[in-house]
Design a protein around this motif. Structure first.
Motif, PDB file in Angstrom:
ATOM      1  N   GLU A 123       1.307  -0.948  -0.125  1.00 41.79           N
ATOM      2  CA  GLU A 123       0.107  -0.096  -0.088  1.00 41.79           C
ATOM      3  C   GLU A 123       1.128   1.167   0.264  1.00 41.79           C
ATOM      4  N   TYR A 124      -0.040   1.721  -0.589  1.00 44.60           N
ATOM      5  CA  TYR A 124       1.272   3.764  -0.407  1.00 44.60           C
ATOM      6  C   TYR A 124       0.554   4.665  -0.297  1.00 44.60           C
ATOM      7  N   THR A 125       0.598   5.208   0.390  1.00 43.72           N
ATOM      8  CA  THR A 125       0.227   7.057   0.480  1.00 43.72           C
ATOM      9  C   THR A 125       0.900   8.407   0.644  1.00 43.72           C
ATOM     10  N   ASP A 126       0.842   8.451  -1.004  1.00 42.31           N
ATOM     11  CA  ASP A 126       1.828   9.539  -1.342  1.00 42.31           C
ATOM     12  C   ASP A 126       1.285  11.149  -0.327  1.00 42.31           C
ATOM     13  N   ASP A 133       5.991  10.635   2.895  1.00 40.02           N
ATOM     14  CA  ASP A 133       4.993   9.184   2.170  1.00 40.02           C
ATOM     15  C   ASP A 133       5.334   7.789   3.646  1.00 40.02           C
ATOM     16  N   TYR A 135       5.164   3.343   3.634  1.00 43.40           N
ATOM     17  CA  TYR A 135       4.166   2.675   1.874  1.00 43.40           C
ATOM     18  C   TYR A 135       4.439   1.409   2.727  1.00 43.40           C
ATOM     19  N   SER A 136       3.995   0.348   2.487  1.00 46.88           N
ATOM     20  CA  SER A 136       4.168  -1.300   2.937  1.00 46.88           C
ATOM     21  C   SER A 136       3.852  -1.883   2.487  1.00 46.88           C
ATOM     22  N   THR A 479       5.950  -1.386   7.337  1.00 49.40           N
ATOM     23  CA  THR A 479       5.742  -0.685   6.403  1.00 49.40           C
ATOM     24  C   THR A 479       6.239   0.361   6.955  1.00 49.40           C
TER      25      THR A 479
END
Ligand code: NAD
Length: 500
Positions: A123-126, A133, A135-136, A479
């Motif tokens: 998963e990625y949160t920008d 940022d 990411y997992s 993560t």
């Protein structure tokens, strides 16, 4: 002639070194056809050490390349389907068609695993914060192990090793000592498909090698399928040793037959689900629960001629409905439980005890089909898993009583309801405390892209087998929070910051 089987270590057959062996029977003839080596703790530990050496390079191989090995493996399984099914039938006893089904339901999980590159995406949160940022990623565990039962010697090993290996793990398979040939053949095919040596090790054995798996510090996770007492033992010892463990145990699957059900359909379903594979399926229906005496009478009337007509025969007999049970000990256990049912006052409406063995197979482990009526919940034939061609009928006065029977039983693998009433079916699916539910489907085995697992004493631990859960079980999540600020020169922050 008796063949001496081997282990499969680092891409080769390796002879057993412990000096201990178990007999592998042909259940249709009663003959010992092979001897399987039973590994010592040292042999198991050596196989694990080699797997640990091979695993990092495999985990570093990109997931698409790993998936291509699975793609090729599928092709080889299809190429060798008949050969695998014949070897399987000869050691297990199930019919040829059923043995192909065993390979096929494993193959479908391998097909699912071809999607590993997609399934392993994290998963990625920008922009979780300014310049931040998050990411997992899912990473392989390392070396993991699977301990499997006799009743699906192709399918269950594949349910375990295909997802584990697709995720980048190395896998130690300890198959059932009753029918170890097909797991060895599968390992050969994985090598032919391009799997590097050491990533799939097949170590044959019994309790000694199982205990060695549970105590080995390198092994990170253990998946087990088998009987409940062993599942509980493996779960406790594996967890106590800090491993991730999932164990799937025994079953006593109820099928509720409502008064409005199509009785021919229900009877056909019960015969297939109760007696197929000689009842040696964890998803077999072993208890029929007709609701109301009138329903029960109609159901028994439909069942009796169908059960009496069942034909027992060796795998090569295309007309056989089911084959022998796996060992003489299994046959004795079934016969003993049938006697407890008679002694407790259940009505044996089809008595399979006198059934003649098929001609030429007099020494095979045959059990004729048995049908009991008026079984009550206090009887051993109701409480215990018989794992044979024995169907018990428990008459319930109402839907609530039928539901309560299934809910109160200690096992919770599968169940089914046969009805034309959508409301009853919906209520049943919603309230029942059992992992897999069929609505007018007697054996609701989920397909490869869903997950398989029972509740209560049928499942220990978290996450199910195959489907997306298997990718969770065989990986761990990491993560990462990353900050690439335009100016680190702004200085360090010492407070525990909330994201602005
Ligand atoms: P089992 O428990 O006898 O054996 C399973 C595995 O455990 C084998 O590999 C065996 O070598 C090992 N084992 C046996 N005794 C042991 C001990 N004392 N210590 C350590 N390891 C031991 O089961 P089985 O007879 O091979 O298989 C039939 C059982 O499996 C039935 O109860 C059936 O319901 C169950 N089953 C469950 C599922 C499921 O998904 N829930 C699926 C298939 C079979």
């Amino acid at each position: 002639m008796t063949t001496e089987l081997s282990h499969w270590i680092n891409g080769q057959h390796v002879k057993g070194g412990s000096g201990r062996f178990a007999d592998v029977f042909n259940p249709a003839t009663g003959e010992v056809q092979a001897k399987v080596p039973l590994a010592s703790k040292d042999e198991l530990d050596a196989a694990v050490a080699k797997a640990a050496e091979a695993q990092p390079a495999w985990a570093a191989t990109n997931p698409q390349r790993r998936a291509r090995v699975m793609m090729e493996f599928v092709r080889l399984l299809n190429r060798d389907m008949d050969k695998l099914a014949e070897a399987l039938s000869k050691e297990h006893g199930k019919t040829f068609v059923d043995a192909k089904g065993d390979v096929q339901r494993g193959l479908e999980v391998v097909e699912f695993c071809i999607g590993a590159p997609h399934l392993l995406k994290g998963e990625y949160t920008d922009g979780a914060g300014p310049g931040i940022d998050m990411y997992s990623m899912r990473q392989a565990l390392g070396v993991v192990a699977g301990i499997t039962p006799f009743n699906f010697p192709a399918m269950i090993p594949m349910w375990k090793f295909a997802p584990a290996i697709s995720c980048g793990n190395a896998f130690i398979l300890k198959p059932s000592e009753r029918d170890p040939s097909v797991p060895l053949m599968l390992a050969e095919l994985m090598q032919e498909a391009g799997l590097p040596d050491g990533i799939l090790q097949v170590v044959n054995g019994d309790k000694e090698s199982v205990d060695a798996i549970l105590d080995n510090e390198t092994i990170q996770a253990v998946g087990f399928v088998g009987s409940t007492p062993i599942a509980a033992y493996i779960y406790e010892r594996g967890c106590a040793n800090g491993k991730r463990v999932q164990c799937f145990g025994g079953a006593k699957n109820h099928m509720i037959v409502m008064p409005d059900a199509d009785m021919d359909q229900a009877a056909d379903a019960l015969v297939g689900a109760g007696y197929g594979a000689a009842g040696e399926r964890c998803m077999a229906i072993s208890v029929a629960v007709p609701v109301g005496d009138e329903t029960a009478d109609r159901l028994i009337e439909k069942l009796v001629p169908r059960v009496e007509k069942l034909k027992v025969g060796p795998w090569s007999d295309e007309a056989a409905d089911y084959g022998p049970v796996v060992t003489a000990a299994a046959r004795e256990n079934i016969t003993r439980l049938v006697q407890t049912g008679i002694d407790a006052g259940a009505e044996l409406v089809v008595d399979g005890r006198g059934m003649a063995a098929p001609q030429g197979y007099e020494d095979g482990f045959w059990v004729g089909p048995h049908l009991f009526d008026r079984v009550t919940p206090d009887m051993d034939i109701y409480r215990k898993e018989i794992f044979g061609p024995v169907l018990s009928t428990v008459r319930a006065a109402s839907y609530e009583e039928a539901l309560g029977l299934a809910m109160d039983h200690e096992y919770g693998n599968g169940t089914a309801i046969f009805t034309r009433d959508g409301d009853a079916a919906r209520d049943f699916a919603s309230r029942i405390n059992i992992g897999m539910v069929g609505i007018n489907v007697p054996i609701p085995v989920p397909l490869a892209y869903h997950t398989f697992g029972g509740w209560k004493k049928s499942g220990f631990g978290d996450l199910n087998q195959h489907g997306p859960d298997s990718f969770r079980f065989y990986t761990r999540t990491k993560t990462v929070t990353a900050r690439w600020p335009s100016g680190i020169k702004e200085g360090a922050a010492f407070n525990f910051k909330a994201m602005d």
